[in-house]
Write a protein that holds these residues in place. Sequence first.
Motif, mmCIF file in Angstrom:
data_model
loop_
_atom_site.group_PDB
_atom_site.id
_atom_site.type_symbol
_atom_site.label_atom_id
_atom_site.label_comp_id
_atom_site.label_asym_id
_atom_site.label_seq_id
_atom_site.Cartn_x
_atom_site.Cartn_y
_atom_site.Cartn_z
ATOM 1 N N SER A 82 0.879 -1.178 0.167
ATOM 2 C CA SER A 82 -0.037 -0.039 -0.089
ATOM 3 C C SER A 82 1.005 1.267 -0.045
ATOM 4 O O SER A 82 1.979 1.438 0.494
ATOM 5 C CB SER A 82 -0.799 -0.046 1.219
ATOM 6 O OG SER A 82 -1.750 1.121 1.099
ATOM 7 N N ASN A 83 0.205 2.094 -0.461
ATOM 8 C CA ASN A 83 0.891 3.640 -0.375
ATOM 9 C C ASN A 83 0.075 4.443 0.495
ATOM 10 O O ASN A 83 -0.910 4.952 -0.110
ATOM 11 C CB ASN A 83 1.067 4.131 -1.858
ATOM 12 C CG ASN A 83 1.585 5.620 -1.754
ATOM 13 O OD1 ASN A 83 2.256 6.079 -1.001
ATOM 14 N ND2 ASN A 83 1.070 6.486 -2.928
ATOM 15 N N ASP A 84 0.501 4.595 1.655
ATOM 16 C CA ASP A 84 -0.394 5.415 2.421
ATOM 17 C C ASP A 84 0.170 6.914 2.724
ATOM 18 O O ASP A 84 -0.023 7.565 3.517
ATOM 19 C CB ASP A 84 -0.695 4.752 3.943
ATOM 20 C CG ASP A 84 -1.567 3.851 3.599
ATOM 21 O OD1 ASP A 84 -2.129 3.397 2.818
ATOM 22 O OD2 ASP A 84 -2.009 3.286 4.901
ATOM 23 N N GLY A 85 0.941 7.313 1.610
ATOM 24 C CA GLY A 85 1.827 8.354 1.742
ATOM 25 C C GLY A 85 0.994 9.516 1.503
ATOM 26 O O GLY A 85 1.481 10.790 1.917
ATOM 27 N N TRP A 86 -0.184 9.442 1.137
ATOM 28 C CA TRP A 86 -1.129 10.427 0.922
ATOM 29 C C TRP A 86 -1.691 10.992 2.365
ATOM 30 O O TRP A 86 -1.845 12.321 2.249
ATOM 31 C CB TRP A 86 -2.416 9.809 0.249
ATOM 32 C CG TRP A 86 -2.337 9.629 -1.034
ATOM 33 C CD1 TRP A 86 -2.065 8.118 -1.480
ATOM 34 C CD2 TRP A 86 -2.693 10.102 -2.337
ATOM 35 N NE1 TRP A 86 -2.228 8.196 -2.659
ATOM 36 C CE2 TRP A 86 -2.241 9.289 -3.440
ATOM 37 C CE3 TRP A 86 -2.702 11.403 -2.570
ATOM 38 C CZ2 TRP A 86 -2.234 9.542 -5.009
ATOM 39 C CZ3 TRP A 86 -2.827 11.804 -3.900
ATOM 40 C CH2 TRP A 86 -2.650 11.007 -4.906
ATOM 41 N N PHE A 87 -1.693 10.284 3.439
ATOM 42 C CA PHE A 87 -2.081 10.715 4.502
ATOM 43 C C PHE A 87 -1.597 11.432 5.792
ATOM 44 O O PHE A 87 -1.932 11.325 6.727
ATOM 45 C CB PHE A 87 -3.158 9.593 5.072
ATOM 46 C CG PHE A 87 -3.934 9.040 3.848
ATOM 47 C CD1 PHE A 87 -5.000 10.010 3.474
ATOM 48 C CD2 PHE A 87 -4.082 7.939 3.308
ATOM 49 C CE1 PHE A 87 -6.029 9.822 2.311
ATOM 50 C CE2 PHE A 87 -4.606 7.447 2.206
ATOM 51 C CZ PHE A 87 -5.709 8.377 1.758
ATOM 52 N N ARG A 88 -0.129 11.452 5.343
ATOM 53 C CA ARG A 88 0.845 12.360 6.279
ATOM 54 C C ARG A 88 0.844 12.009 7.769
ATOM 55 O O ARG A 88 0.698 13.177 8.605
ATOM 56 C CB ARG A 88 0.506 13.582 5.855
ATOM 57 C CG ARG A 88 0.819 14.127 4.267
ATOM 58 C CD ARG A 88 0.405 15.510 4.213
ATOM 59 N NE ARG A 88 0.918 15.670 2.539
ATOM 60 C CZ ARG A 88 2.208 16.256 2.387
ATOM 61 N NH1 ARG A 88 3.125 16.247 3.081
ATOM 62 N NH2 ARG A 88 2.436 16.536 1.014
#
Length: 556
Positions: free
Chosen positions: A448-454
């Motif tokens: 997963s790429n949860d880098g959107w949610f900082r």
Amino acid sequence: MKPRLFLPAIASGLLLWTAFFPLNLGPVSFVALAPWLTLVRAPASNRRRYFATYLGGLVFFLAAVQWMRVAHPMMYFSWIGLSLACAVSWVLALWLIRRLDSIGFVPLALSVPLVWVALEFTRAHFPTGYPFLASVGLYQMIGFGWYFLGYTMHDLLPLIQIADLGGVYTVSFLVAAVNGLAAEWLLRSGRVRTWLHWTPDVSAPTLRRLIPSSITVAALFGGAIFYGLMKLDHEPFEDGPRVALLQGSVPQDVKNEKGDLLGDTYYALYEQAANATPKPDLVVWPETCCPYAWYQPERGSKWEQADAQFLVEARVYLGGLYKEHRPITTLYGLNGMVWENDRVWKYNTAVLLGPGREFVGRYDKMHLVPFGEYVPLRETLPFLSVFTPYENDYSCKPGSEWTKFPLVTQDGRQFTFGCLICYEDSDPYLARHYASPDQPVNFLVNISNDGWFRGTEEHEQHLATCRFRAVETRRSVVRAVNMGISAVIDPDGRVIETQGDSWSRSKQVEGVILAVVPIDGRLSWYARTGDWLPGLCWTLIAVGLLWARWKRKPAA
């Protein structure tokens, strides 16, 4: 409007929010819905009753999913739009519960879990994600499967073991039943009715009615705990392959604009993993964190043979990651560019390459995120593209195959694993297919790429949700997540490895998790039978609605 009519619904919305992250007060969910459920029998007009209910649902969803807004300015629209839509489920829930309540002999301890579980399933697949739609050509995976009532119990391991019987829905059913019983006791309280200015003719349950319901709910709760303790009492899990999970901390805007920094970050982590002792059997990259795309020509085309050699040597070499002195099997998260029917389609892809740089297999994400990976009705309503976080068209095509990847360890043992990309680990339907009795995989991988949610509570809530996939399938889940939280979850739902010593310290950090995957040979009832519980709930609701309608029918 009487303001006190709205207080129960708003209180329930706020209480339910506290049961999820960031507060994570899970046990609150056993009574969170009880204030709102008193509106089932409140002396009020339907207009005020349902408006209050919608307001309570809206308060909950606005608070719960506010983390969406940090991803991109356009995500404010997604946050508000999703909240407005999901709050409707509360109104529909109250309407259905009131219809069942009108029968006269259905206690809230039964009607509430029937309705709540049925609507959780509906929300998780609405509007076109129901498998039966495939027969008429309307099937496309979609829906919002977050914030189920059962997910609040993720830390109560003995209780959540019943998820292997009917999925997370069995846990939601039990929690909703306790809420229904709590509401019955509230309705019996004269002080509550007086405080809310309810007239004395409010229907209050008798003790004769409450005692059987209380005994039944207590028995269900005790039985669930007993079942869970039995399931947790087993021999140690077999040691499976040794995995290395890469976790960078690259924010999405940097990831989009500075591919060289993304590459440098993950190349360094890969070097760290590849140099580990003992050497891992599998290295896992997070979703779309490989800065190269995977290009694959159409099978049988005149370019296939020529392109295959070029792709292995040029595209898949990945900047020298494979070195002759330390070959290693690697699962890459990247964009897949695939020639099909004389055009190129983009997929959100996981590609497995063997130790000799050979192509082993590819999985394409099936459950795409609306506006993040495709624009609904884009051909008909092209203006909807303005609500995406990308300047250019980033539309992906959904995959269609449950790929079972083979894996051979350093010592020659053979395993298989399935891959879930991004929020696919929030969909019980997807995970259980990998654990079906017909050649089940040995473990699951979530990239997963949860880098959107900082660093918001999204990271913790995502991990809490994923724990249920392990219990439902009785398969370990290993997670490689950009920005976190990467983890290893054993088949009992226990989180046994993270980057830091706590969940909060395991996000927004870089590192490599080296761990041995626990292997469980058990097959779960849920993997065998699927979503039987929501189906049963809808069936009983339909019977109840017909019964209520028959009761109201005037005698001839």
